[in-house]
Design a protein around this motif. Structure first.
Motif, short mmCIF file in Angstrom:
data_model
loop_
_atom_site.label_atom_id
_atom_site.label_comp_id
_atom_site.label_asym_id
_atom_site.label_seq_id
_atom_site.Cartn_x
_atom_site.Cartn_y
_atom_site.Cartn_z
N GLY A 1 -10.29 -5.80 -8.98
CA GLY A 1 -11.66 -5.08 -9.20
C GLY A 1 -12.60 -5.65 -8.18
N GLU B 1 -12.30 -4.07 -22.08
CA GLU B 1 -13.34 -4.47 -21.05
C GLU B 1 -12.44 -3.99 -19.80
OE1 GLU B 1 -15.91 -5.55 -21.13
OE2 GLU B 1 -16.32 -6.98 -22.78
N ILE C 1 -20.67 -3.94 -11.56
CA ILE C 1 -19.16 -4.30 -11.81
C ILE C 1 -19.16 -5.75 -11.49
CG2 ILE C 1 -16.93 -3.79 -11.08
CD1 ILE C 1 -17.88 -0.79 -10.33
N ILE D 1 -14.24 -1.35 -16.74
CA ILE D 1 -14.23 -1.71 -15.48
C ILE D 1 -13.64 -0.65 -14.59
CG2 ILE D 1 -13.70 -3.39 -13.49
CD1 ILE D 1 -14.08 -5.66 -15.76
N HIS E 1 -19.94 -7.48 -14.58
CA HIS E 1 -19.07 -7.27 -15.87
C HIS E 1 -17.78 -8.04 -15.51
CE1 HIS E 1 -17.48 -3.91 -18.42
NE2 HIS E 1 -16.98 -4.95 -19.15
N VAL E 2 -17.09 -7.95 -14.23
CA VAL E 2 -15.90 -8.81 -14.02
C VAL E 2 -16.16 -10.50 -14.61
CG1 VAL E 2 -14.51 -9.77 -12.39
CG2 VAL E 2 -15.11 -7.20 -12.50
N ASP F 1 -14.49 -2.98 -5.46
CA ASP F 1 -15.85 -2.45 -5.43
C ASP F 1 -16.55 -2.90 -4.16
OD1 ASP F 1 -16.74 -5.30 -5.81
OD2 ASP F 1 -17.70 -4.77 -7.81
N LYS G 1 -15.74 2.16 -14.23
CA LYS G 1 -16.86 2.34 -13.29
C LYS G 1 -16.49 2.23 -11.79
CE LYS G 1 -19.55 -0.51 -16.59
NZ LYS G 1 -20.19 -2.09 -16.81
#
Length: 210
Positions: A83, A8, A59, A12, A62-63, A87, A15
């Motif tokens: 992360g 995972e 993102i 990330i 996803h996190v 972003d 991305k």
């Protein structure tokens, strides 16, 4: 569980690297549009900003999904928080490139930057693109020393911004143009600041304190 978690994280990171490439491309194309009065390219940069915004949302989701399903602790949690920070900065870099493209589109068919100042804008773009590349490498290689390198690049950008302002004081341009150029200088400078923030988030992620 750990194998899944690291997969995972790699996804990330992929991305984030892709997002960095997008904001780097946006800045380069926005500057081309600005210096060449290229309304088509300006419009593409403006439209493509929606892709950058969508990737940030992807993102973030996803996190949050990883936080909910993998229950990370300590260093793992720090990686995920970094992360979210990264972003955010990358999205802002995309916004700043879009702002430059908007100036190019608004001034079409005229060139927004007088001949005397084009060299400075070229240099600001070159530094911005180099900093985006370094930010991408910081993400990809977990380079905790990249913040110091980007700080030096940021100093160069600050010097260029100051040079632009000095030239504006001695160049005979309409007030509107001078204000617009001052804003453009600010956009490049802020883009650089956010690249530095990306590297600082990588340093936070690695647990480095200096």
């Amino acid at each position: 569980m750990r194998t899944t978690f690291h997969q995972e994280l790699e996804s990330i990171d992929g991305k984030l690297i892709g997002m960095t490439q997008l904001v780097q491309s946006a800045m380069g194309r926005a500057t081309t549009a600005l210096l060449e009065a290229d309304r088509t390219t300006a419009g593409e940069v403006i439209d493509d900003d929606a892709t950058i915004d969508a990737l940030r949302r992807e993102i973030d989701e996803h996190v949050l999904r990883v936080l909910a399903t993998q229950q990370p602790v300590a260093g793992d949690l720090r990686v995920l928080v970094a992360g979210l920070r990264i972003d955010r900065d990358l999205e802002r870099m995309g916004d700043l490139a879009r702002h430059i493209a908007e100036v190019a589109a608004e001034d079409f068919p005229h060139v927004a930057v007088p001949v005397k100042l084009r060299g400075i804008v070229h240099s600001m773009n070159r530094v911005a693109l180099r900093m985006a590349e370094q930010a991408k490498e910081a993400i990809g290689y977990r380079d905790k020393n990249s913040a110091a390198e980007l700080d030096r690049e940021d100093d160069e950008m600050d010097s260029l911004q100051a040079a632009l302002y000095r030239e504006l004081l001695t160049t005979d341009v309409p007030v509107h143009t001078a204000l617009e150029l001052a804003l453009l200088g600010r956009y490049y400078e802020r883009y650089a600041d956010h690249a530095v923030s990306v590297a600082e988030s990588v340093r936070f992620e690695t647990g480095a304190t200096a």
